[in-house]
Every structure is written in C-alpha cells, then in structure tokens.
Scaffold this active site. Sequence first.
Site, short mmCIF file in Angstrom:
data_model
loop_
_atom_site.label_atom_id
_atom_site.label_comp_id
_atom_site.label_asym_id
_atom_site.label_seq_id
_atom_site.Cartn_x
_atom_site.Cartn_y
_atom_site.Cartn_z
CG ASN A 231 -0.35 -0.04 2.50
OD1 ASN A 231 0.71 -0.61 2.67
ND2 ASN A 231 -0.98 0.57 3.48
CD GLU B 159 5.83 0.35 12.83
OE1 GLU B 159 4.62 0.45 13.13
OE2 GLU B 159 6.74 0.79 13.54
CB CYS C 31 -1.54 0.45 8.50
SG CYS C 31 -0.40 1.82 8.30
CD GLU D 82 9.07 1.44 10.10
OE1 GLU D 82 8.01 1.89 9.64
OE2 GLU D 82 9.81 0.70 9.46
P1 NAD Z 1 1.28 -9.05 4.01
O1 NAD Z 1 1.54 -9.39 5.44
O2 NAD Z 1 0.45 -9.98 3.22
O3 NAD Z 1 2.66 -8.90 3.22
C1 NAD Z 1 3.66 -8.02 3.64
C2 NAD Z 1 4.98 -8.46 3.04
O4 NAD Z 1 5.34 -9.73 3.58
C3 NAD Z 1 4.96 -8.63 1.52
O5 NAD Z 1 6.18 -8.20 0.99
C4 NAD Z 1 4.80 -10.14 1.37
O6 NAD Z 1 5.30 -10.63 0.14
C5 NAD Z 1 5.64 -10.63 2.52
N1 NAD Z 1 5.32 -11.99 2.98
C6 NAD Z 1 4.15 -12.66 2.85
N2 NAD Z 1 4.25 -13.87 3.46
C7 NAD Z 1 5.51 -13.95 3.97
C8 NAD Z 1 6.21 -14.95 4.70
N3 NAD Z 1 5.63 -16.11 5.04
N4 NAD Z 1 7.49 -14.69 5.08
C9 NAD Z 1 8.08 -13.52 4.77
N5 NAD Z 1 7.46 -12.54 4.05
C10 NAD Z 1 6.19 -12.76 3.66
O7 NAD Z 1 0.66 -7.57 4.00
P2 NAD Z 1 0.15 -6.75 2.73
O8 NAD Z 1 -1.15 -7.33 2.28
O9 NAD Z 1 1.24 -6.55 1.75
O10 NAD Z 1 -0.12 -5.31 3.39
C11 NAD Z 1 -1.28 -5.00 4.07
C12 NAD Z 1 -1.06 -5.06 5.58
O11 NAD Z 1 0.02 -4.20 5.93
C13 NAD Z 1 -2.24 -4.54 6.37
O12 NAD Z 1 -2.46 -5.39 7.47
C14 NAD Z 1 -1.80 -3.16 6.81
O13 NAD Z 1 -2.45 -2.68 7.96
C15 NAD Z 1 -0.35 -3.37 7.03
N6 NAD Z 1 0.40 -2.12 7.01
C16 NAD Z 1 0.93 -1.64 8.16
C17 NAD Z 1 1.62 -0.43 8.16
C18 NAD Z 1 2.22 0.10 9.44
O14 NAD Z 1 3.14 0.89 9.34
N7 NAD Z 1 1.74 -0.28 10.61
C19 NAD Z 1 1.80 0.27 6.98
C20 NAD Z 1 1.27 -0.25 5.80
C21 NAD Z 1 0.58 -1.45 5.82
#
Ligand code: NAD
Length: 476
Positions: A147, A244, A278, A456
């Site tokens: 995102n 995060e 998020c 962060e």
């Molecule tokens: P996700 O957890 O599906 O993926 C995040 C990253 O992890 C991607 O690069 C993905 O390829 C990788 N990944 C997936 N499975 C993995 C594994 N088993 N081992 C290692 N890496 C793996 O999240 P998403 O759908 O990309 O993003 C949306 C989520 O991110 C939402 O929950 C949102 O709230 C959160 N988010 C949090 C913040 C924050 O700063 N708190 C900011 C942006 C998004």
Amino acid sequence: MQRNFIGGAWVEGSGALRNVNPSDISDVVDEFSLATPAQVAEAIAAARAALPVWGAMTLQARSEALDAVGTAILTRREALGRLLSREEGKPLPDGIGEVTRAGQLFKFYAGEVLRLAGERLPSIRAGVEVEVMPEPVGVIGLITPWNYPSSVPANKIAPAIAYGNAVVLKPSELVPASAVALFEIMEQAGLPAGLVNLVIGGAEVGEALATSPEINGISFTGSTVTGRKVAAHAVANGARVQLELGGKNPLVVLDDAPFDVAVECAVNGAFYQTGQRCTASSRLIVTEGVHDRFVEAVAERVRSLKVGHALEAGTQVGPVIDERQLAKDMSYVDIARGEGARLVAGGERLNRDTEGFYLSPALFADTHRDMRINREEVFGPVASVIRVKDYEEALEVANDTTYGLSAGICTTTMKYAHHFRRHVKAGMTMLNLPTAGVDYHVPFGGTKASGYGPKEQGRVARDFFTQTKTSYLLED
Ligand code: NAD
C-alpha cells in the site's frame, strides 16, 4: 524484464511475475524476474561485504549520498508518482505525495547521519570514564507491503544506511516497479556496491530472507499474521525485529465535535486511498446526540466520492489493489450485512471505462462492537459506525480491539481531548484530524497487535538500527 539488484548489479532470477495496473487490467506495468533463495543469500553476503566499505567513508560523504538520493527522488517525483499510482491504484496526487515523502525521508536521514551522538559519563569508580556509543547493527532484511510502494521502503532504507547498516529489501510482489525505480536512483548516488540490495518475489522470497541466519535484523511492515511469522524466524536466529502491522483504528465523534471537520475526518480517514491504509478509520464511534445527523452527512459525502482510474483527473478513490483484496472487501460487506449491520452507502463492484477492481466506498451503521466488521481488519473502503451514549463509552469501545495503531477524537472539549490522548491505547492519537496522515520527522508506529519492537521514523529510528557499545577507560 526488470531484474533484482544484488551486489551493485542488475541480475536475472528464475521465473517472472506480471505487474498489472489495478485501474486497467489490460495495462501490464512490467514483468519482473523473481529472485531465487540462492540469490537472497548472495544479496545478504553482498550486504555483509559492503559494511566495512560504507563504514570507512566519511560522514560527509555518507550524508551527501543520502541527500543525493532524496534530491533525485524529488526531481523525478511526477514520473515516479505516476508509476506508483499506475501500479498501486492511489490517485495521482497521492502517488506524487507519497514519492515526495520518500524524498523527504532520505533528506531527513541525510541530516541524521551527522547527528548520531553518544554520551560520556563519569563512572561510579574513581578514575574511570564511561563512553556509550551507537554502532550499526549489521545486515538488515526489509520486508514491505503493497500500500506504500515508495515511502515504506524509503522509511526503512534511509535510516538503516544512515546509521551504518547494509540492507536487503523485499518489496511486495504487487508493487515491485516503484522499488526498482528507487534502486535505479540509489545506484547513481555513490553508495558502495552491495550496500542496498533488492530481491523481488512473494512469500517464498520473504521467507528466505526472514529465515536466514546471516542477517542481524528484520524490519517488517505488513499484516499481523505474517509479521508474527517473520518475527518467530528472526528470534530463532537471534536477529532483532521491528514490526509495523495492521489496525482497526477508531475515530470518536462527540456531540460537541466541530461538525464539518468531523465529517471530513471520517471521509478522508476511512475512504481516501481506498481505505488501504494501516491508519484508516474503520470504526466511527459516535455519541447519540449527533449520531443520526453525522451518519447522514458522511453517507452523503461518501456517495458523492468519485471512484475511478487512478490517473484520471478528479478521481478521489482509486481501485482496490487486486482481485483477491476486492473479494475480501466484498466478503466483509456480506459478513456485516449478515450480522445485521445497515448498509447506508456503497459496497458494490463498479464498472468503469477500463476494467479494474472498483468498489464503491461502503458505510455501515447500526453496528455493534462485537461484530466481525468491528474486530477484523478489512483493509479496504469499508467503515462502520458504532453508536455510543457518551465519551466514557466511546473511549471504552475505542480501546475494545486487539489493535492499537492510530486513534482520533473530534471534540471541542479540552477535558475530553486530553483524557483521550492519555487513555486511548494507540501508538498515535489525533485531535480533530483524520487518523491517517502523519509527519515524516516524528515516530510512527502502534501498540498491541499493531506493532512490535522499537518504533520507526524520526530520531527514534536509531533505537532499532543501532546497538550501543559501552566502553570503560581508566584515566592515568
Ligand atoms: P502481508 O503481510 O500480506 O505482506 C507483507 C509483506 O510480507 C509482503 O512483501 C509479502 O510478500 C511478505 N510476505 C508474505 N508472506 C511472507 C512470509 N511467510 N514470510 C516472509 N514474508 C512474507 O501484508 P500486505 O497485504 O502486503 O499489506 C497490508 C497489511 O500491511 C495490512 O495489514 C496493513 O495494515 C499493514 N500495514 C501496516 C503499516 C504500518 O506501518 N503499521 C503500513 C502499511 C501497511
């Protein structure tokens, strides 16, 4: 075919992924070569080898290199913003805004390179002095979500290298183009080969990074479920970890709220950037005196939002990122209806001139805090209103969640504003402002299931990206 960046060279992996524009699925942004597990190991080794080279450069040279990255990003922000909006789907002004933030982050940390101080203290023993100095942690693995394709990688890479570390980034497989563009810029900035490495892929590549015993730390942004898996691997290897994670952020609206401001906070916080933030306000907690008028006003604004192609002028809400997320969003519309929530606006798949993942922003009223729609993160343009009696109940409902990222309140009563700031369980609080939208020079992050480890951004980024060395000196 776009490639991985390992040890200062662009290298082909094995297999490919197609990056599709969510506003128009006939538009393939590019094809990307996937990194193999062996290449992840090579990237980590290249990062390790770059550490002493980077450490031997003067602070001035290091600061200038980060500043040069920031300048190059800002100079090219229109083109980079367009690329970002094309692959992620947020409206073009937001894409340019995000890229601008990435440039500002590099410039901020270019300054921090020169401000990394330690301290010298008298010892409890006579004739002894103590010095405490921060040192780099080593090689850091960075895993980022889809995102924020530009600013989240920048928010990790810039402080990591500013404080002397080397990195391997694995961006989300849904938005690799912005990462490649960032690495093309960093390639030109005078960083030593191997200091920053890019490996492209999905969960498998992420796992290869997270399970490596050769890394010293992992900074992860993404969902809570994945983050906790990544953390378990890191801890098993003795690597430090920063997470995060997701949110279910409350926006409390009291009877005495500045009405128009509160409506704007709700619409912006819940639906801008398709609710894919998020920090999105997915729970609108409203006291009964203003409730009906507020729901009506928000619904009217929501119905008038222009949903469309991210690159089209005037678009206020772009598409959902992909078919899978769209199906998830729509399933929550069904779940909420099934639980007895009242759909007052949106919640329908939309057709536009181009085929994409369009969903009309969905607003639910008459929801209860225990409903799934109020407990689980949807991560789409879906928000719900919870009616409460008074401030005390509003605070209790706001805190009734496993998450704790951002929390907002709209009120003109200072007593409630102060009380909320002190007692809401969240990493960030907002008064008469949307829950989403933050500055780049101050800490960012959540509590409870929304975050883990040091925060962060801002100067506290050093807590994760440095480790202290305590030295004792006997004076003669
Ligand atoms: P996700 O957890 O599906 O993926 C995040 C990253 O992890 C991607 O690069 C993905 O390829 C990788 N990944 C997936 N499975 C993995 C594994 N088993 N081992 C290692 N890496 C793996 O999240 P998403 O759908 O990309 O993003 C949306 C989520 O991110 C939402 O929950 C949102 O709230 C959160 N988010 C949090 C913040 C924050 O700063 N708190 C900011 C942006 C998004």
